[in-house]
Design a protein around this motif. Structure first.
Motif, PDB file in Angstrom:
ATOM      1  N   PRO A  37       3.132   4.824  -3.638  1.00  0.00           N
ATOM      2  CA  PRO A  37       4.420   5.077  -2.800  1.00  0.00           C
ATOM      3  C   PRO A  37       5.059   6.490  -2.836  1.00  0.00           C
ATOM      4  O   PRO A  37       5.733   6.964  -2.034  1.00  0.00           O
ATOM      5  CB  PRO A  37       5.286   4.201  -3.690  1.00  0.00           C
ATOM      6  CG  PRO A  37       4.585   3.017  -4.350  1.00  0.00           C
ATOM      7  CD  PRO A  37       3.311   3.969  -4.628  1.00  0.00           C
ATOM      8  N   ASP A  40       2.339   8.546  -0.717  1.00  0.00           N
ATOM      9  CA  ASP A  40       1.990   7.419   0.414  1.00  0.00           C
ATOM     10  C   ASP A  40       1.438   7.990   1.636  1.00  0.00           C
ATOM     11  O   ASP A  40       2.000   8.591   2.683  1.00  0.00           O
ATOM     12  CB  ASP A  40       3.540   7.172   0.912  1.00  0.00           C
ATOM     13  CG  ASP A  40       3.537   6.021   1.866  1.00  0.00           C
ATOM     14  OD1 ASP A  40       4.349   5.463   2.392  1.00  0.00           O
ATOM     15  OD2 ASP A  40       2.602   5.366   1.888  1.00  0.00           O
TER      16      ASP A  40
ATOM     17  N   ALA B  40       4.973  -2.863   3.398  1.00  0.00           N
ATOM     18  CA  ALA B  40       5.003  -1.585   2.969  1.00  0.00           C
ATOM     19  C   ALA B  40       6.280  -1.161   2.310  1.00  0.00           C
ATOM     20  O   ALA B  40       6.779  -0.692   1.096  1.00  0.00           O
ATOM     21  CB  ALA B  40       4.934  -0.469   4.090  1.00  0.00           C
ATOM     22  N   GLN B  43       6.946  -2.847  -0.967  1.00  0.00           N
ATOM     23  CA  GLN B  43       6.068  -2.370  -1.954  1.00  0.00           C
ATOM     24  C   GLN B  43       6.752  -0.539  -2.333  1.00  0.00           C
ATOM     25  O   GLN B  43       6.161   0.142  -2.999  1.00  0.00           O
ATOM     26  CB  GLN B  43       4.667  -1.995  -1.843  1.00  0.00           C
ATOM     27  CG  GLN B  43       3.825  -3.396  -1.837  1.00  0.00           C
ATOM     28  CD  GLN B  43       2.577  -3.352  -1.051  1.00  0.00           C
ATOM     29  OE1 GLN B  43       2.224  -2.238  -0.520  1.00  0.00           O
ATOM     30  NE2 GLN B  43       1.824  -4.397  -1.506  1.00  0.00           N
ATOM     31  N   GLY B  44       7.840  -0.312  -1.538  1.00  0.00           N
ATOM     32  CA  GLY B  44       8.413   0.901  -1.765  1.00  0.00           C
ATOM     33  C   GLY B  44       7.764   1.935  -1.052  1.00  0.00           C
ATOM     34  O   GLY B  44       7.955   3.214  -1.434  1.00  0.00           O
ATOM     35  N   ARG B  45       7.026   1.829  -0.066  1.00  0.00           N
ATOM     36  CA  ARG B  45       6.369   2.966   0.594  1.00  0.00           C
ATOM     37  C   ARG B  45       7.004   3.083   2.025  1.00  0.00           C
ATOM     38  O   ARG B  45       7.999   2.078   2.460  1.00  0.00           O
ATOM     39  CB  ARG B  45       4.917   2.510   1.020  1.00  0.00           C
ATOM     40  CG  ARG B  45       4.047   2.211  -0.155  1.00  0.00           C
ATOM     41  CD  ARG B  45       2.664   1.978  -0.033  1.00  0.00           C
ATOM     42  NE  ARG B  45       2.481   0.599   0.554  1.00  0.00           N
ATOM     43  CZ  ARG B  45       1.829   0.300   1.565  1.00  0.00           C
ATOM     44  NH1 ARG B  45       1.042   0.970   2.349  1.00  0.00           N
ATOM     45  NH2 ARG B  45       1.528  -0.843   1.709  1.00  0.00           N
TER      46      ARG B  45
ATOM     47  N   HIS C 269       0.888  -0.911  -6.241  1.00  0.00           N
ATOM     48  CA  HIS C 269       1.652   0.074  -5.814  1.00  0.00           C
ATOM     49  C   HIS C 269       2.868   0.275  -6.765  1.00  0.00           C
ATOM     50  O   HIS C 269       3.399   1.454  -6.934  1.00  0.00           O
ATOM     51  CB  HIS C 269       2.383  -0.219  -4.421  1.00  0.00           C
ATOM     52  CG  HIS C 269       1.441   0.155  -3.480  1.00  0.00           C
ATOM     53  ND1 HIS C 269       1.048   1.217  -2.904  1.00  0.00           N
ATOM     54  CD2 HIS C 269       0.462  -1.031  -2.791  1.00  0.00           C
ATOM     55  CE1 HIS C 269      -0.040   1.130  -2.059  1.00  0.00           C
ATOM     56  NE2 HIS C 269      -0.130  -0.151  -1.766  1.00  0.00           N
ATOM     57  N   ARG C 273       4.053   3.780  -8.538  1.00  0.00           N
ATOM     58  CA  ARG C 273       5.299   4.575  -8.481  1.00  0.00           C
ATOM     59  C   ARG C 273       5.838   4.650  -9.814  1.00  0.00           C
ATOM     60  O   ARG C 273       6.695   5.946  -9.886  1.00  0.00           O
ATOM     61  CB  ARG C 273       6.262   3.404  -7.621  1.00  0.00           C
ATOM     62  CG  ARG C 273       7.567   3.987  -7.407  1.00  0.00           C
ATOM     63  CD  ARG C 273       8.472   3.168  -6.431  1.00  0.00           C
ATOM     64  NE  ARG C 273       8.533   1.922  -6.787  1.00  0.00           N
ATOM     65  CZ  ARG C 273       9.397   1.149  -7.455  1.00  0.00           C
ATOM     66  NH1 ARG C 273      10.378   1.887  -7.912  1.00  0.00           N
ATOM     67  NH2 ARG C 273       9.667   0.097  -7.620  1.00  0.00           N
TER      68      ARG C 273
END
Lengths: 146, 337, 525
Positions: A37, A40, B40, B43-45, C269, C273
């Motif tokens: 993330p 990204d 996305a 998932q924090g993207r 993910h 993070r």
């Protein structure tokens, strides 16, 4: 489909396959972070795929050891044209250059390069496509670029 | 019916069919984008750009189409076409809002079920024809999954048709138009509502299995069998496969919506006429969108992947049990009313 | 399988007592014996004929763990040094034993200890290839080939693996009936050239990207052992802090990776993070995300300023909050449990025989942790209890889920350790000597062999270094990474598994092929 249009579309949808050919995993860790993330790379439309048949870009880390040499060549040949190879890390860019095994388009230096640097490397692939487009690229010469 | 009328109807159907399929094909990239965007963001993207699925397909169409030396050429190249055609045809049998299905009188739920199966078999044939052991394993998984999902799906379909028949809902029991015209939830009592809920839940659980998304994305497992059935496909064939997979989620969601979610704003607010029919038409696709986000995207984001025997056992034991419970409850409901 | 006796009963395993007992048993066969106080290690030389009985005798004590065989050229003889550890399970103590055997060059033959310790196979094979020593009885050179028609390779280029490993699997449908796992050789060519110790640090960093600092500290400790260098307390604490930060980063990365392999992308993910926090702290502290150049002889090269300490505490608070989902995943997620329970099982007996180390060994139920058994750096002041799955599952199954649980819990343990280290960070210099020229001068006069061993994120990391007085360069440098021992268990773990489990099993020991295959550095002679 005309190649000219392809050059517009391809930079926006690059699918990536990674290959660890004997690296210390530092670069692979940074590549994994790149898909995460914070850095990204998915927001640019770049995706990780598992098979060379789906891939546009092959990211190779590490120096090419004997065990991996054949396999790397085979994987590169299995990728459909147009394709690009990015060597990530000082191992593949100097010393035992990857260039001697398969033709390399972009070298990302660093030991290991930060994820931002690898994203910058992918940007260079996009820029390379842009310059091909601006120079009025001829379809029949696509094989020369692989 | 006179010959002119027949020819006129034929042309009307062709026109409507083409228009509908064009509409569906325009809508599917945005549904796919929404799926990726929600995934996305959770998932924090950041979400990919709006036209990303379109760009992906265009790019794939421009890539070299490699047929591996060991592949069975004919089946390898025709399988994606067959899969795409059969999945697209499903939309011709699903009524959207108040408009009847284009081929509504020519096919019903059983045909939709058949088309889903045909799509799966086509994709599996493509996998077997790839000449790659990973693809063969993926195709094996696809067929096993299809056979496991088949039972609960068939149970749900036949029970719904039986309810339509027994409670006297107007129209052919197996036709989807029947369920668009009258709400199945209104036709049953309290017990029946529980039974219907069980059936609804079992179909919702079947959706990941039929569409090949998490937790049932075994046939295309990236990290286990490297793309499974799609492993050797590239170029145009791969583009067709990708469109097929996106369409399958869309088709399953549309099927579930038309069967179990007959909610209609105009029905609630009252009123008729052509304008409301058009409005209902778009409202139908909005419902499909919500169903897809809820049952495909959110499930895909929340779960990992099961193994084939675990998935098969899940469907043949738990989901089948659930649909049988639904059947039982609905039978009781019909008997006491 | 040798029964492990309890010669010392409930008493602590003590170096001196052990030495006395061994001397009494073997009398004049032991040619020399030395106790190195710093590492609680026993270094002895034994005559060739009594080598095998000696090793068999060692099994009288709790359990013997094999690390590595290092070889050296000693004029007319070749000196083979077997580096073993004796662990006392219940007390969590360890004594390191190095047995040197000198073999005349015209008769390079020694009995193999493979039947006692199957974990010694790779090392014996390495010595056999590199030095021409023959181990009797001779074993068949190559492993048995797979004969089934349906054999599928998993790797080396595989989306589920980060490592160049090929697992050739014999399949019956999806069930694996036979497995042959072959790691690639990932050697850096520069290692075969001669380097001085400070250059060796830079090479040690690049052995592996995820445990780079562990390799550096291991090397540095080995050389400090030879040169009798002391590290000031503050330097020890800072080393501990960076080592634990690295452990957190490695375990979080692994947790994400293992979830990605079972298709749980969201967890991957999340891990990526979360991991960025610890990378930020490491960058702030050492200047780089991965190859942090802060290891030095006699201490470290960075200091913990009050601002950094505050950032580290913030990170600890962040992790205590944000890492909870992984604990939830391990304990509660049904799909993770369905995928990982019973997959890649390694019983505790097998773990002992194959000398498995680290979280893999602890997941099989062995309570061994080098940070407790042979406390190094600041661990003498900070108590560390080995994390075992019995503590939260009630039983150790030795499967992938247990390994996941152990690593998740170790992250919390590391957070506690860092907090304690920060709280009690002593004042003073962080390095004994900061001028590299003076350090080099000191090292030039050092002579002898040193054994550095620490608990890296993957298990115990061993570096054997030999320095010669007057020679600036490192004479011999043998690296044995924890994956060497853990990877030997892959065929055992593949028993009764499926194709879908293959990447999971390979990843569950947290492999690092890069650490694993290293050439010993040869000197000019």
């Amino acid at each position: 489909m005309k190649i000219f249009d392809m050059l517009r579309v391809l930079p926006k949808s690059l699918w990536i396959m990674t290959c660890n050919s004997g690296s210390c995993n530092g670069c692979d860790t940074e590549i994994a972070a790149m898909f995460g993330p914070r850095y990204d790379i998915g927001r640019f439309g770049m995706k990780l795929v598992g098979t060379p048949r789906h891939a546009d870009v092959l990211i190779v880390t590490g120096t090419v050891v004997k065990f991996m040499r054949d396999r790397l060549l085979r994987v590169c040949n299995q990728m459909p044209a147009p394709k690009f190879v990015v060597a990530v890390g000082d191992c593949g860019c100097s010393g035992e250059p990857l260039d001697g095994v398969i033709p390399v388009d972009v070298c990302v230096h660093g030991c290991p390069p930060r994820p931002e640097a690898i994203v910058d490397g992918m940007t260079k692939v996009v820029l390379k496509l842009e310059s091909l487009r601006r120079s009025g690229f001829d379809e029949s010469a696509w094989d020369a670029v692989r | 019916m006179t010959v002119t009328a027949a020819i006129f109807t034929l042309f009307l159907k062709i026109f409507a069919g083409v228009a509908l399929l064009a509409f569906v094909l325009t809508l599917v990239p945005f549904f796919d984008w929404a799926d990726r965007a929600v995934n996305a963001r959770i998932q924090g993207r950041l979400a990919p750009p709006l036209f990303q699925p379109v760009l992906d397909i265009l790019k794939l169409m421009g890539k070299e189409n490699i047929v591996p030396r060991r592949a069975a050429r004919f089946f390898f190249t025709t399988a994606p076409w067959l899969a795409l055609t059969s999945t697209l045809m499903i939309f011709l049998y699903i009524p959207a809002g108040q408009f009847p299905a284009v081929l509504g009188t020519e096919g019903d739920m059983i045909l939709v079920f058949y088309l889903l199966t045909l799509g799966t078999v086509a994709v599996a044939v493509g996998g077997f024809a790839s000449g790659n052991p990973m693809a063969a394993i993926g195709a094996n998984r696809e067929i096993t999954l299809m056979m496991s999902c088949g039972f609960p799906l068939a149970a749900a379909i036949t029970t719904a048709a039986w309810i339509a028949y027994k409670t006297g809902m107007p129209g052919e029991p197996f036709s989807l138009g029947t369920f668009a015209a009258a709400s199945i939830w209104k036709a049953v009592g309290k017990t029946g509502a529980f039974g219907l809920a069980c059936l609804f839940l079992s179909i919702v659980l079947v959706v990941p299995g039929e569409t090949g998304k998490s937790p049932m994305d075994l046939p295309q497992a990236e990290t286990e069998i490297l793309g499974g059935i799609a492993i050797e496909y590239s170029g145009v064939s791969l583009a067709l496969l990708k469109v097929t997979f996106a369409l399958r989620s869309f088709a399953m969601s549309a099927f579930v919506t038309s069967l179990f979610v007959p909610l209609s704003l105009t029905g609630m607010l009252g009123g008729g006429g052509f304008l409301t029919a058009v409005f209902d038409f778009f409202f139908f696709w909005l419902k499909v969108f919500v169903i897809q986000i809820a049952f495909v995207t959110l499930t895909r984001t929340a779960f990992g992947r099961l193994k084939i025997w675990q998935a098969s056992r899940f469907y043949l034991v738990r989901v089948a049990g659930l649909s049988l419970t639904g059947m039982l409850l609905l039978s009781i409901d019909v008997m006491i009313r | 399988m040798r029964a492990h006796g309890t010669q010392f009963g409930k008493a602590f395993l003590d170096c001196g007592a052990l030495a006395a007992a061994l001397k009494e048993k073997f009398k004049e066969d032991i040619l020399s014996l030395e106790i190195r106080a710093r590492g609680h290690d026993l270094w002895l030389e034994i005559s060739a004929p009594s080598f095998r009985p000696f090793v068999e005798n060692l099994f009288e004590y709790d359990f013997v763990n094999f690390h590595v065989i290092s070889a050296d050229d000693a004029g007319d003889n070749a000196a083979l040094s077997y580096h073993l550890s004796i662990f006392q399970r219940n007390r969590g103590r360890r004594v390191g034993v190095t047995v040197t055997v000198k073999l005349p060059k015209n008769n390079l033959s020694i009995p193999s200890i493979f039947d006692l310790l199957p974990g010694s196979e790779y090392s014996e094979r390495e010595i056999m290839e590199a030095f021409g020593v023959s181990f009797t009885p001779e074993k068949d050179g190559t492993g048995g080939g797979l004969s089934a028609a349906y054999t599928v390779p998993v790797g080396p280029i595989h989306a589920g693996l980060r490592e160049p490993v090929t697992a050739w699997l014999e399949l019956d449908g999806e069930r694996v009936t036979g497995a042959d796992v072959r790691p690639a050789i990932a050697r850096m060519e520069t290692e075969t050239r001669v380097r001085d110790p400070i250059q060796a640090i830079y090479m040690a960093e690049r052995i592996c990207g995820t445990c780079s600092f562990s390799h550096v500290i291991c090397l540095v400790r080995a050389i400090e052992d030879i040169a009798r260098m002391e590290v000031p307390a503050r330097g020890q604490y800072i080393r501990t802090i960076v080592l634990e930060l690295e452990r957190i980063h490695s375990h979080v990365l692994w947790s994400g990776d293992v979830c990605r392999v079972i298709g749980f992308d969201s967890a991957f993910h999340l891990a990526m993070r979360i991991r960025e926090q610890v990378m930020d702290v490491l960058t702030g502290m050492t200047g780089n995300r991965v190859n942090r150049g802060v290891g030095a002889f006699g201490g470290v090269r960075c200091d913990v300023t009050p601002g950094l300490a505050k950032a580290v505490r913030g990170m600890i608070r962040y992790y205590r909050r944000e890492f909870e989902p992984f604990r939830e995943i391990v304990l509660n997620d049904p799909i993770v449990r369905a995928r990982m329970r019973g997959v890649g099982v390694l019983t505790s007996d097998e773990a002992v025989r194959y000398s498995v180390t680290g979280p893999t060994a602890r997941a099989s139920g062995l309570r061994v942790d080098l940070r407790k058994s042979s406390p190094y750096e600041a661990y003498a002041d900070i108590p560390v209890e080995p994390v075992v799955p019995q503590d939260f599952f009630g039983k150790a199954h030795g499967d992938a889920l247990d390994r996941f649980a152990v690593r998740v819990q170790e992250v919390y343990q590391s957070l506690d350790i860092i907090e304690k280290a920060l709280d009690s960070l002593p004042e003073g210099p962080f390095a004994a000597e900061q001028d590299p020229d003076k350090v080099m001068g000191c090292l030039k006069n050092a002579d002898g062999t040193g054994w550095g061993i620490i608990e890296a994120p993957r298990g115990d990391n061993t570096h054997i270094v030999r320095l010669k007085a007057g020679d600036e360069n490192v004479c011999r440098w043998k690296v044995r990474a924890p994956t060497c021992a853990n990877a030997a268990c892959w065929p055992l773990m593949f028993r009764g598994s499926e194709l879908a489990d293959a990447p999971l099993i390979i990843n569950s020991i947290d492999p690092c092929i890069a650490c694993m295959n290293r050439m010993p550095v040869k000197g000019n002679n």
